[in-house]
Design a protein around this motif. Structure first.
Motif, short mmCIF file in Angstrom:
data_model
loop_
_atom_site.label_atom_id
_atom_site.label_comp_id
_atom_site.label_asym_id
_atom_site.label_seq_id
_atom_site.Cartn_x
_atom_site.Cartn_y
_atom_site.Cartn_z
N GLU A 1 0.84 -1.21 0.00
CA GLU A 1 0.00 0.00 0.00
C GLU A 1 0.87 1.25 0.00
N HIS A 2 1.92 1.22 0.79
CA HIS A 2 2.82 2.38 0.87
C HIS A 2 3.52 2.63 -0.47
N HIS A 3 4.07 1.59 -1.08
CA HIS A 3 4.82 1.79 -2.32
C HIS A 3 3.93 1.96 -3.54
N ALA A 4 2.69 1.55 -3.45
CA ALA A 4 1.75 1.80 -4.55
C ALA A 4 1.27 3.25 -4.54
N ALA A 5 1.32 3.87 -3.36
CA ALA A 5 0.83 5.25 -3.24
C ALA A 5 1.76 6.06 -2.34
N THR A 6 3.05 6.02 -2.63
CA THR A 6 4.05 6.68 -1.79
C THR A 6 3.76 8.17 -1.65
N ASN A 7 3.62 8.59 -0.40
CA ASN A 7 3.39 9.99 -0.03
C ASN A 7 2.14 10.60 -0.66
N ILE A 8 1.18 9.78 -1.03
CA ILE A 8 -0.10 10.28 -1.52
C ILE A 8 -1.04 10.36 -0.32
N LEU A 9 -1.50 11.57 -0.06
CA LEU A 9 -2.35 11.83 1.09
C LEU A 9 -3.60 10.96 1.08
N GLU A 10 -3.92 10.44 2.25
CA GLU A 10 -5.09 9.59 2.49
C GLU A 10 -5.00 8.21 1.83
N HIS A 11 -3.83 7.86 1.27
CA HIS A 11 -3.65 6.52 0.69
C HIS A 11 -2.40 5.82 1.23
N ASP A 12 -1.40 6.57 1.65
CA ASP A 12 -0.15 5.99 2.14
C ASP A 12 -0.24 5.84 3.66
N PRO A 13 -0.28 4.59 4.16
CA PRO A 13 -0.41 4.40 5.61
C PRO A 13 0.80 4.91 6.40
N ASP A 14 1.94 5.06 5.76
CA ASP A 14 3.13 5.50 6.48
C ASP A 14 3.14 7.00 6.78
N ILE A 15 2.27 7.77 6.15
CA ILE A 15 2.25 9.21 6.45
C ILE A 15 0.97 9.63 7.16
N GLU A 16 0.17 8.66 7.56
CA GLU A 16 -1.04 8.94 8.33
C GLU A 16 -0.71 8.82 9.81
N ASN A 17 -0.22 9.88 10.40
CA ASN A 17 0.25 9.83 11.79
C ASN A 17 -0.48 10.78 12.73
N LEU A 18 -1.61 11.28 12.31
CA LEU A 18 -2.41 12.12 13.20
C LEU A 18 -3.05 11.22 14.26
N PRO A 19 -3.22 11.68 15.45
CA PRO A 19 -3.10 13.03 15.95
C PRO A 19 -1.73 13.36 16.53
N LEU A 20 -0.75 12.43 16.45
CA LEU A 20 0.55 12.70 17.06
C LEU A 20 1.47 13.59 16.24
N PHE A 21 1.47 13.38 14.91
CA PHE A 21 2.37 14.14 14.05
C PHE A 21 1.63 14.67 12.84
N VAL B 1 1.43 14.63 -1.61
CA VAL B 1 0.62 15.05 -2.75
C VAL B 1 -0.77 14.42 -2.70
N TYR B 2 -1.66 14.97 -3.49
CA TYR B 2 -3.00 14.40 -3.61
C TYR B 2 -3.03 13.34 -4.70
N ASP B 3 -4.04 12.52 -4.66
CA ASP B 3 -4.20 11.39 -5.56
C ASP B 3 -4.11 11.77 -7.04
N ASP B 4 -4.61 12.93 -7.39
CA ASP B 4 -4.66 13.32 -8.80
C ASP B 4 -3.43 14.11 -9.26
N ALA B 5 -2.36 14.13 -8.47
CA ALA B 5 -1.18 14.93 -8.80
C ALA B 5 -0.37 14.35 -9.95
N PHE B 6 -0.48 13.04 -10.18
CA PHE B 6 0.34 12.40 -11.21
C PHE B 6 -0.53 11.66 -12.23
N LYS B 7 -0.02 11.60 -13.42
CA LYS B 7 -0.74 10.91 -14.50
C LYS B 7 -0.39 9.43 -14.57
N CYS B 8 0.78 9.08 -14.03
CA CYS B 8 1.18 7.67 -14.13
C CYS B 8 1.99 7.23 -12.90
N PHE B 9 2.02 5.93 -12.69
CA PHE B 9 2.70 5.33 -11.56
C PHE B 9 4.20 5.65 -11.53
#
Length: 173
Positions: free
Chosen positions: A12-32, A152-160
């Motif tokens: 999941e992380h590498h399929a959507a690296t740093n894509i908001l609301e899709h990458d579990p590794d950057i979902e760290n609220l409410p701590l960070f 970035v948001y999901d629609d930021a890129f046209k291709c993987f």
């Protein structure tokens, strides 16, 4: 850690690296909060107490990294228990094996500490120290290689491939 949990989370992380609301590794609220998006979500979702704590995240960031391995282990156990209720046939098939292997790991680990430690306190300290050192090591690598890159948001890129190039940091030895 559960093999199925790790494969799912890592994919999941590498399929959507740093894509908001899709990458579990950057979902760290409410701590960070790692981005302006996180701040907006925190304001809409979390209590004023949690929001106030974000002002101090630079103080508790480093000590918190030591808990990463324990957090992943707990997530792994909860994920494995959830495999039994999964609608995915493969997950249903591997659930029992995954749970047995994970239980065997923890039984072996606890027995190892119990029989080789001079006291319960020594065993507990050993367990916590190894978890904290491994958690810090993993966290520093993950955080330093992932968080400096723009979120970035999901629609930021046209291709993987474009997504992978833009949202990944090259690490040189």
């Amino acid at each position: 850690l559960s093999v199925t949990w790790w494969n799912t989370r890592h994919n999941e992380h590498h399929a959507a690296t740093n894509i908001l609301e899709h990458d579990p590794d950057i979902e760290n609220l409410p701590l960070f909060a790692w981005s302006e998006h996180d701040i907006k979500v925190a304001i809409d979702t979390w209590s004023p107490t949690w929001l106030a704590s974000l002002r101090f995240q630079h103080f508790y960031y480093l000590p918190f990294t030591s808990t990463l391995h324990i957090i992943w282990e707990l997530q792994s156990i909860l994920y494995t228990l959830g495999l039994f209720k999964s609608t995915n046939k493969h997950y249903q098939k591997v659930a029992k094996i995954e749970a047995l292997v994970l239980a065997g790991h923890w039984i072996w680990r606890i027995a190892f500490l119990y029989y080789l430690s001079p006291s319960f306190l020594h065993g507990l300290v050993n367990f916590l120290l190894t978890e904290m050192v491994s958690g810090s090591g993993i966290a520093i690598v993950v955080f330093c290689s992932h968080y400096p890159v723009d979120k970035v948001y999901d629609d930021a890129f046209k291709c993987f491939p474009e997504n992978q190039i833009v949202t990944t940091v090259n690490m040189a030895p």
